[in-house]
Motif scaffolding. Structure first.
Motif, PDB file in Angstrom:
ATOM      1  N   THR A   1     -11.331  -9.964   8.495  1.00  0.00           N
ATOM      2  CA  THR A   1     -12.089  -8.821   7.976  1.00  0.00           C
ATOM      3  C   THR A   1     -11.852  -7.550   8.784  1.00  0.00           C
TER       4      THR A   1
ATOM      5  N   TRP B   1      -4.418  -7.515   0.759  1.00  0.00           N
ATOM      6  CA  TRP B   1      -4.851  -8.260   1.945  1.00  0.00           C
ATOM      7  C   TRP B   1      -5.611  -9.529   1.555  1.00  0.00           C
ATOM      8  N   ASN B   2      -6.412  -9.455   0.494  1.00  0.00           N
ATOM      9  CA  ASN B   2      -7.220 -10.595   0.061  1.00  0.00           C
ATOM     10  C   ASN B   2      -6.548 -11.455  -1.007  1.00  0.00           C
TER      11      ASN B   2
ATOM     12  N   TYR C   1     -11.069   1.224   6.415  1.00  0.00           N
ATOM     13  CA  TYR C   1     -12.147   1.993   5.800  1.00  0.00           C
ATOM     14  C   TYR C   1     -12.668   3.044   6.771  1.00  0.00           C
TER      15      TYR C   1
ATOM     16  N   ALA D   1      -9.479  -4.595   7.507  1.00  0.00           N
ATOM     17  CA  ALA D   1     -10.042  -3.883   6.359  1.00  0.00           C
ATOM     18  C   ALA D   1     -11.126  -2.917   6.799  1.00  0.00           C
TER      19      ALA D   1
ATOM     20  N   MET E   1      -6.959  -3.618   0.208  1.00  0.00           N
ATOM     21  CA  MET E   1      -7.895  -4.723   0.095  1.00  0.00           C
ATOM     22  C   MET E   1      -7.412  -5.750  -0.923  1.00  0.00           C
TER      23      MET E   1
ATOM     24  N   ILE F   1      -7.366   2.319   0.139  1.00  0.00           N
ATOM     25  CA  ILE F   1      -8.362   1.299   0.482  1.00  0.00           C
ATOM     26  C   ILE F   1      -8.363   0.179  -0.541  1.00  0.00           C
TER      27      ILE F   1
ATOM     28  N   THR G   1       0.824  -1.208   0.000  1.00  0.00           N
ATOM     29  CA  THR G   1       0.000   0.000   0.000  1.00  0.00           C
ATOM     30  C   THR G   1       0.857   1.258   0.000  1.00  0.00           C
TER      31      THR G   1
END
Length: 275
Positions: A250, A206-207, A257, A253, A203, A199, A82
């Motif tokens: 989760t 991370w995923n 946000y 994340a 995401m 964001i 990021t």
């Protein structure tokens, strides 16, 4: 006026129904994380656990020794990816929007061409390059290929094209050079675009499951999405542990946000005039 109220009410009803439909899977996963495996595999549509238990969370935190390592790996990789994307994509976008150099149009159209290439197509070349560098099963193997993103270079370029030149010209009169203008004037006013980018990039990293499953083979180097897959066996899948780990997965994340929501809702269009 009555027609306007009707359509506005209808819009709110549709959005509410969409929100409920979107939340149902998450609420079921949250409920399942407090159920024993026998209750999950028994079926049924009950959202409230009949046999409420915290054993699933105790199992993943206390009985799975690598869970915290997987969480740490995911955090290190997602944070590094990021930060590097925010810096490099913004610099590339600003250069394409404001600097004049030979081949600028060529590089811009090349980035547009990259957008049309599916990530799966580059997976094997990425694997071979990482193998040649000796970066398989390593942090750098996960971070370096994801340090820049053509989509967000294009997004930042479009943002900077609409950035008011008057602010940059005023900074030039004060003696700032190009990098100083970018660092002290442009970036602080690009918070909405940077927040949206942060964001989406976080995401995505991370995923990410595809790249880790290809280049990571040591369980200690697994990221959390890859680690969750170990709860699935040939004959049985421990859905109670998977649901509990997914809820924990989760939370970062959601926290990100919540932290950037104030900037994110401003969108990626800068209208100028705000200090």
């Amino acid at each position: 006026m009555p027609n306007t109220r009707f359509w506005k009410a209808l819009l709110y009803v549709i959005l509410t129904l969409y929100a409920v439909i979107t939340l149902i899977p998450f609420l079921w996963a949250l409920s399942a994380s407090f159920k024993p495996l026998s209750e999950i595999v028994a079926g049924g549509s009950n959202f409230l656990p009949k046999n409420f238990t915290l054993d699933n969370y105790k199992q993943i935190f206390l009985q799975q020794p690598l869970f915290f390592r997987w969480l740490l790996n995911s955090g290190i990789i997602a944070f590094s990816v990021t930060v590097s994307n925010l810096l490099l994509n913004s610099m590339a976008g600003y250069a394409l929007a404001r600097l004049y150099f030979r081949g600028r149009q060529f590089w811009f159209f090349l980035i547009l061409a990259v957008l049309a290439i599916p990530a799966q197509v580059t997976l094997i070349p990425t694997f071979l390059i990482l193998k040649a560098f000796g970066w398989l099963n390593s942090y750098q193997g996960m971070i370096v290929p994801s340090m820049v993103n053509a989509t967000f270079i294009f997004m930042m370029r479009q943002f900077f094209v609409n950035f008011p030149k008057e602010l940059e010209e005023a900074a030039q009169l004060d003696g700032l050079r190009t990098f100083g203008i970018f660092r002290h004037i442009v970036l602080p006013l690009a918070k909405p675009a940077l927040a949206a980018q942060a964001i989406f990039v976080f995401m995505g990293s991370w995923n990410n499951f595809l790249l880790p499953v290809v280049i990571l083979f040591d369980p200690e180097m697994f990221t959390l999405p890859l680690g969750l897959n170990t709860f699935k066996g040939q004959y049985i899948s421990y859905w109670n542990y998977i649901m509990a780990a997914s809820i924990v997965f989760t939370l970062p994340a959601l926290a990100l946000y919540a932290a950037f929501n104030r900037y994110f809702i401003q969108g990626v269009t800068f209208t100028g005039g705000k200090g």
